[in-house]
Design an enzyme around this catalytic site. Structure first.
Site, PDB file in Angstrom:
ATOM      1  N   HIS A 141      -7.477  -0.975   5.772  1.00 28.69           N
ATOM      2  CA  HIS A 141      -6.291  -0.143   6.219  1.00 28.69           C
ATOM      3  C   HIS A 141      -6.266   1.025   5.223  1.00 28.69           C
ATOM      4  CE1 HIS A 141      -2.735   1.071   8.204  1.00 28.69           C
ATOM      5  NE2 HIS A 141      -1.764   1.026   7.058  1.00 28.69           N
ATOM      6  N   HIS A 152       5.022  -5.035  10.453  1.00 29.43           N
ATOM      7  CA  HIS A 152       5.301  -4.137  11.845  1.00 29.43           C
ATOM      8  C   HIS A 152       5.335  -5.148  12.809  1.00 29.43           C
ATOM      9  CE1 HIS A 152       5.021   0.037  10.542  1.00 29.43           C
ATOM     10  NE2 HIS A 152       3.779  -0.607   9.742  1.00 29.43           N
ATOM     11  N   HIS A 168       0.798  -1.252  -0.100  1.00 26.57           N
ATOM     12  CA  HIS A 168      -0.122   0.077   0.154  1.00 26.57           C
ATOM     13  C   HIS A 168       0.737   1.172  -0.048  1.00 26.57           C
ATOM     14  CE1 HIS A 168       0.522  -0.707   4.324  1.00 26.57           C
ATOM     15  NE2 HIS A 168       0.313   0.533   4.695  1.00 26.57           N
ATOM     16  N   ASP A 212       5.982   4.526   5.003  1.00 23.31           N
ATOM     17  CA  ASP A 212       6.857   3.321   5.657  1.00 23.31           C
ATOM     18  C   ASP A 212       6.616   1.923   5.015  1.00 23.31           C
ATOM     19  OD1 ASP A 212       4.052   3.294   6.699  1.00 23.31           O
ATOM     20  OD2 ASP A 212       4.900   1.847   8.275  1.00 23.31           O
ATOM     21  N   HIS A 213       5.995   2.161   3.690  1.00 23.19           N
ATOM     22  CA  HIS A 213       6.115   0.941   2.892  1.00 23.19           C
ATOM     23  C   HIS A 213       6.615   1.398   1.457  1.00 23.19           C
ATOM     24  CE1 HIS A 213       3.494  -1.452   5.925  1.00 23.19           C
ATOM     25  NE2 HIS A 213       3.596   0.005   6.300  1.00 23.19           N
ATOM     26  N   HIS A 264       1.288   3.913   1.896  1.00 20.66           N
ATOM     27  CA  HIS A 264       2.076   4.786   3.217  1.00 20.66           C
ATOM     28  C   HIS A 264       3.595   4.656   3.122  1.00 20.66           C
ATOM     29  CE1 HIS A 264      -1.757   3.846   5.807  1.00 20.66           C
ATOM     30  NE2 HIS A 264      -1.826   4.904   5.072  1.00 20.66           N
ATOM     31  N   ASP A 307       0.072  -4.051   6.053  1.00 22.02           N
ATOM     32  CA  ASP A 307      -0.715  -3.673   7.348  1.00 22.02           C
ATOM     33  C   ASP A 307      -2.088  -4.091   7.419  1.00 22.02           C
ATOM     34  OD1 ASP A 307       1.909  -2.411   7.939  1.00 22.02           O
ATOM     35  OD2 ASP A 307       1.072  -0.346   7.887  1.00 22.02           O
TER      36      ASP A 307
END
Ligand code: ZN
Ligand code: FE
Length: 254
Positions: free
Chosen positions: A113, A170, A55, A59-60, A57, A132
């Site tokens: 999410h 995570h 996805h 941090d991905h 975000h 996530d």
């Protein structure tokens, strides 16, 4: 057989390198950063064939531009998030199959999410890269989707073989487990799992991957049918989605 390397980065993120030894092809899942990936590629002498994003975000996908520029890799990501994924080459969605060398991965759409979230299932290797959507004893927060969408997404993952390994992005397991115990304190498998998790975390060791089997037994977001859980949160005789939505609301405030 795939070789899977887990790279802990930032505070609690995991990046995964997947190497297919017959073809020599390597993929990376959700690179938050480029440098830790480049370091391992260099050490192993592997060439990066592709990035698999779950996805949009940061941090991905944070490492996408630098990895693409330095390795020439192809970026595979959710088609419906085309405008939000830096450097995307190939958009994929539900039912698409991508190949890492000789090894197929099926794409499963798991909105909740984020609206475009997807996961990658390498069935022959019993490995699920789920970003996530599903965590060890938890699930992702509902940023762009409804509880009903997330519940429907999780039903698809619940139906995978019990031995499927869950490579989530995570290390949230200990906090998730504390919440799980608060809503299902008498679940013996949950109690046992938390002892192991606490031991691992006291040594700063990863608790990921887990398996679908472990999640079915201990993850409250897979356990909306548990009568003990329903009673503990005052949600007897409600629909599974109503129970699930209430568990998610309680976790958000935990
Ligand atoms: Zn996210
Ligand atoms: Fe994340």
């Amino acid at each position: 057989m795939l070789t899977i390397i887990q790279i802990p980065v930032l505070i609690d993120n995991y990046i995964y390198l997947i190497h297919e030894p017959v073809s020599g092809e390597t993929a990376v899942v959700d690179p938050a950063l480029a440098q830790p990936v480049l370091d391992i590629l260099d050490k192993k002498g592997w060439r990066l064939a592709c990035i698999l994003n779950t996805h949009h975000h940061w941090d991905h996908v944070g490492g996408n531009p630098e990895l693409k520029q330095k390795t020439g890799c192809r970026i595979i990501a959710p088609q419906s998030d085309r405008d939000r994924i830096p450097g995307i080459d190939t958009g994929v969605g539900e039912g698409d199959v991508i190949m890492l060398g000789a090894c197929p991965a099926r794409v499963i759409a798991t909105p909740g999410h984020t609206s475009g979230h997807i996961v990658y299932h390498f069935a022959e290797d019993n490995a699920l890269f789920c970003g996530d959507t599903l965590f060890a004893m938890g699930c992702g927060r509902l940023f762009e989707g409804t509880a009903e969408q997330m519940w429907t997404s999780l039903q698809k993952l619940k139906a995978l073989p019990a031995s499927t390994r869950i490579y989530c992005t995570h290390e949230y397991t200990q906090t998730n487990g504390r919440f799980a115990l608060s809503v299902e304190p008498d679940n013996p498998q949950l109690q046992q799992r938390m002892e192991i998790v606490n031991q691992l975390r006291s040594k700063h060791l990863p608790t990921v991957p887990s398996t679908i089997e472990q999640e079915l037994a201990t993850n409250p977001f897979f356990r909306e049918n548990s009568l003990e859980l329903q009673a503990a949160i005052n949600m007897r005789n409600r629909t599974p989605i109503e129970v699930f939505a209430q568990i998610r609301r309680l976790k958000d405030k935990f």
